[in-house]
Write an enzyme that holds these catalytic residues in place. Sequence first.
Site, mmCIF file in Angstrom:
data_model
loop_
_atom_site.group_PDB
_atom_site.id
_atom_site.type_symbol
_atom_site.label_atom_id
_atom_site.label_comp_id
_atom_site.label_asym_id
_atom_site.label_seq_id
_atom_site.Cartn_x
_atom_site.Cartn_y
_atom_site.Cartn_z
ATOM 1 C CG ASP A 128 61.818 4.076 22.202
ATOM 2 O OD1 ASP A 128 63.028 4.007 21.921
ATOM 3 O OD2 ASP A 128 61.290 3.302 23.027
ATOM 4 C CB SER A 129 62.663 0.600 19.424
ATOM 5 O OG SER A 129 62.831 0.486 20.832
ATOM 6 C CB CYS B 83 65.152 5.753 20.580
ATOM 7 S SG CYS B 83 65.898 4.171 20.195
ATOM 8 C CD GLU C 164 58.615 -2.383 23.833
ATOM 9 O OE1 GLU C 164 57.523 -2.641 23.313
ATOM 10 O OE2 GLU C 164 59.026 -1.217 24.014
ATOM 11 C CB CYS D 217 68.304 1.975 27.179
ATOM 12 S SG CYS D 217 66.849 1.198 26.423
ATOM 13 C CG HIS E 20 62.653 0.285 26.512
ATOM 14 N ND1 HIS E 20 63.017 0.914 25.342
ATOM 15 C CD2 HIS E 20 61.537 -0.439 26.215
ATOM 16 C CE1 HIS E 20 62.165 0.561 24.378
ATOM 17 N NE2 HIS E 20 61.262 -0.254 24.885
HETATM 18 N N1 DGL Z 1 64.602 2.658 24.030
HETATM 19 C C1 DGL Z 1 65.645 2.540 23.108
HETATM 20 C C2 DGL Z 1 66.934 3.158 23.556
HETATM 21 O O1 DGL Z 1 66.896 4.127 24.290
HETATM 22 C C3 DGL Z 1 65.766 1.298 22.266
HETATM 23 C C4 DGL Z 1 65.691 -0.030 22.907
HETATM 24 C C5 DGL Z 1 65.722 -1.140 21.881
HETATM 25 O O2 DGL Z 1 64.839 -1.143 21.030
HETATM 26 O O3 DGL Z 1 66.621 -1.982 21.929
HETATM 27 O O4 DGL Z 1 68.004 2.763 23.175
#
Ligand code: DGL
Length: 263
Positions: free
Chosen positions: A10-11, A73, A152, A184, A186
């Site tokens: 993931d990011s 992600c 984050e 997402c 996150h």
């Molecule tokens: N967690 C990621 C997603 O599901 C990326 C979030 C990001 O880096 O903007 O899209």
Amino acid sequence: MNQDAIGVLDSGVGGLTVAKEVMRQLPKETIYYFGDTLRCPYGPRSADEVKSFVHEIVSYLMQFSLKAILIACNTGTAAALQSIKDGWDIPVLGVIEPGARAAIKVSRKKKIAVIGTQGTIQSRAYEKMLKSIHPELQIYSLACPEFVPLVEKGLYHTPEAKRVVEKTLAPLTKLDIDTLILGCTHYPLLQHFISQTMGDQVNIISSAEETAAELSSILYHRNLLSKQYGKKHRFFATGSQYLFQQIAEEWLGENVEVERVDL
Ligand code: DGL
């Protein structure tokens, strides 16, 4: 081969929400998790840039023996799933199709909203996936660019996070939807505020469970499931180890050692 690790990327910390579910459903498996925290967020970046980041990460992870790759992600899945599948000879999974299927399973009214990063929403990947499975659905999409930075920074329990969630989701509370996809990885860390804002009548769906179930079935059918408890999980991050470790330990409920990586 069966004892090889599963690469999860993931990011940043978001993919841990999927990794946690993989650990729960497949406790014998070993995960090598990569969080590109230095270059997070991916959401505002172009699809081409995100795709090149995902390729770099997968190339890094492939120095280890991996039996599968999970792009945990949504932004990365929308930008790079197909090209990673084309480029590597092991099972590669994303999170968009499982999330779409999970939402269709529970939605009675067939009115579904999707929230995600700008990249995911602009790609229309969920809309296309949902419509390909069920053409009659009514779908609403909303980008929530303020959510990932809050997570984050470890601020997902704060009154500020609550205020941002309420303000951002206000337009969705006026729609007659019964299901909201957290598009997402996150966002499950903000789920308490998201559920409060949307109310009890809205099902909140994240891809984690369905993705882990799909991974489990792929490994089973390819005879790749680990037969005994595996090695220790490993965690790699390109940015600060400290914040990543704090969030990972809180979310996973176990000690985490983070290895710093320069790509
Ligand atoms: N967690 C990621 C997603 O599901 C990326 C979030 C990001 O880096 O903007 O899209």
